[in-house]
Motif scaffolding. Structure first.
Motif, PDB file in Angstrom:
ATOM      1  N   HIS A  70       0.875  -0.959   0.051  1.00 22.62           N
ATOM      2  CA  HIS A  70       0.035  -0.067   0.030  1.00 22.62           C
ATOM      3  C   HIS A  70       0.886   1.271  -0.054  1.00 22.62           C
ATOM      4  N   TYR A  72       0.822   3.666   1.816  1.00 19.41           N
ATOM      5  CA  TYR A  72       0.500   4.516   3.059  1.00 19.41           C
ATOM      6  C   TYR A  72       1.944   5.132   3.577  1.00 19.41           C
ATOM      7  N   GLU A  73       1.667   6.347   4.036  1.00 18.01           N
ATOM      8  CA  GLU A  73       3.006   7.173   4.472  1.00 18.01           C
ATOM      9  C   GLU A  73       3.785   6.600   5.435  1.00 18.01           C
ATOM     10  N   TRP A  74       3.113   5.715   6.543  1.00 19.67           N
ATOM     11  CA  TRP A  74       3.995   5.008   7.411  1.00 19.67           C
ATOM     12  C   TRP A  74       4.717   3.708   6.917  1.00 19.67           C
ATOM     13  N   LYS A  75       4.274   3.483   5.872  1.00 15.57           N
ATOM     14  CA  LYS A  75       5.139   2.305   5.056  1.00 15.57           C
ATOM     15  C   LYS A  75       6.086   2.758   4.305  1.00 15.57           C
ATOM     16  N   ASP A 101      -4.968   6.745  -4.621  1.00 14.10           N
ATOM     17  CA  ASP A 101      -3.485   7.009  -4.125  1.00 14.10           C
ATOM     18  C   ASP A 101      -2.829   6.896  -5.461  1.00 14.10           C
ATOM     19  N   SER A 146       4.429   1.507  12.842  1.00 15.16           N
ATOM     20  CA  SER A 146       5.576   1.227  11.962  1.00 15.16           C
ATOM     21  C   SER A 146       6.986   0.731  12.642  1.00 15.16           C
TER      22      SER A 146
END
Length: 234
Positions: A70, A72-75, A101, A146
């Motif tokens: 994904h 996602y920012e935290w990834k 996204d 994370s």
């Protein structure tokens, strides 16, 4: 908290979660760490790297960095996209993400060497991993999910691919990886990420590190995970 304390046993996916439960007063013997895992059979692939690239209609001669998951920012997906600007001699692929996204990333990061593929069926992931030169796991340190709690399934999938892994230097990832099985960079640092990619692409030790990761992941099958959980319960 009382429910946790009263439970006969608790299964958690990381050391970080276990430490928090201990802090809340849960007895250590009640907690088992059962990290995520991978279906080793599904990730076996007999194709060469060139064969995988041909089937995916990718250039046979380009250097190829891949992030799967994904956006996602935290990834850390944004970090990978930002890094593409400075990896001008390398093709950077993001495989995964919702349509929304993907569209946002394409507008935000309009770099010629950045390819935002979007969602692909899970059955196609082994081919994408096999086509890459480097696999990246750039989790952010900005959120505890994370840095301490996660046990990324894509980590174990990466390890099956016999490709060198570049990972954020975080406790959650170092529960599985070490310097024998991956290369690390300071989380959230685009400069360090880019520098490590460039080094890895010419480092003759990378095949050894990739093979070490492959050998280690054999202990992280879903079958072995289930066996350990059954033993813990009974």
């Amino acid at each position: 908290i009382q429910t946790w304390k009263q439970a006969r046993g608790l299964l958690v996916i990381s050391e970080g979660i276990k430490k928090d439960l201990l802090m809340f007063g849960v007895v250590q013997d009640k907690i088992m760490i059962a990290r995520d895992a991978v279906d080793l059979e599904k990730f076996k692939i007999s194709e060469t790297q060139l064969e995988s690239r041909d089937k995916l209609h990718l250039d046979d001669h380009e250097k190829f960095v891949l992030y799967a998951g994904h956006l996602y920012e935290w990834k850390g997906a944004d970090l990978v996209a930002q890094a593409a600007k400075y990896l001008t001699e390398t093709q950077v692929y993001l495989v995964g993400g919702t349509k929304e996204d993907v569209n946002n990333f394409k507008k935000k990061y309009p770099y010629k060497n950045l390819h935002i593929v979007g969602f692909v069926p899970h059955a196609e992931i082994p081919r994408w991993l096999n086509a890459a030169d480097i696999l990246v796991l750039p989790n952010s340190a900005k959120e505890k999910i994370s840095s301490h709690y996660t046990s990324p399934m894509k980590l174990f999938e990466y390890m099956t691919a016999k490709k060198p892994i570049l990972a954020s230097d975080l406790p959650s990832l170092k529960e599985v990886l070490d310097t024998n099985t991956a290369v690390f960079f300071p989380a959230d640092s685009v400069v360090s990420f880019v520098a490590q990619i460039k080094k890895m692409l010419i480092d003759e030790k990378m095949p050894e590190i990739a093979n070490n990761a492959y050998n280690k992941v054999q202990e992280f099958s879903w079958k072995k995970r289930a066996e350990k959980i059954i033993e813990f319960i009974f």
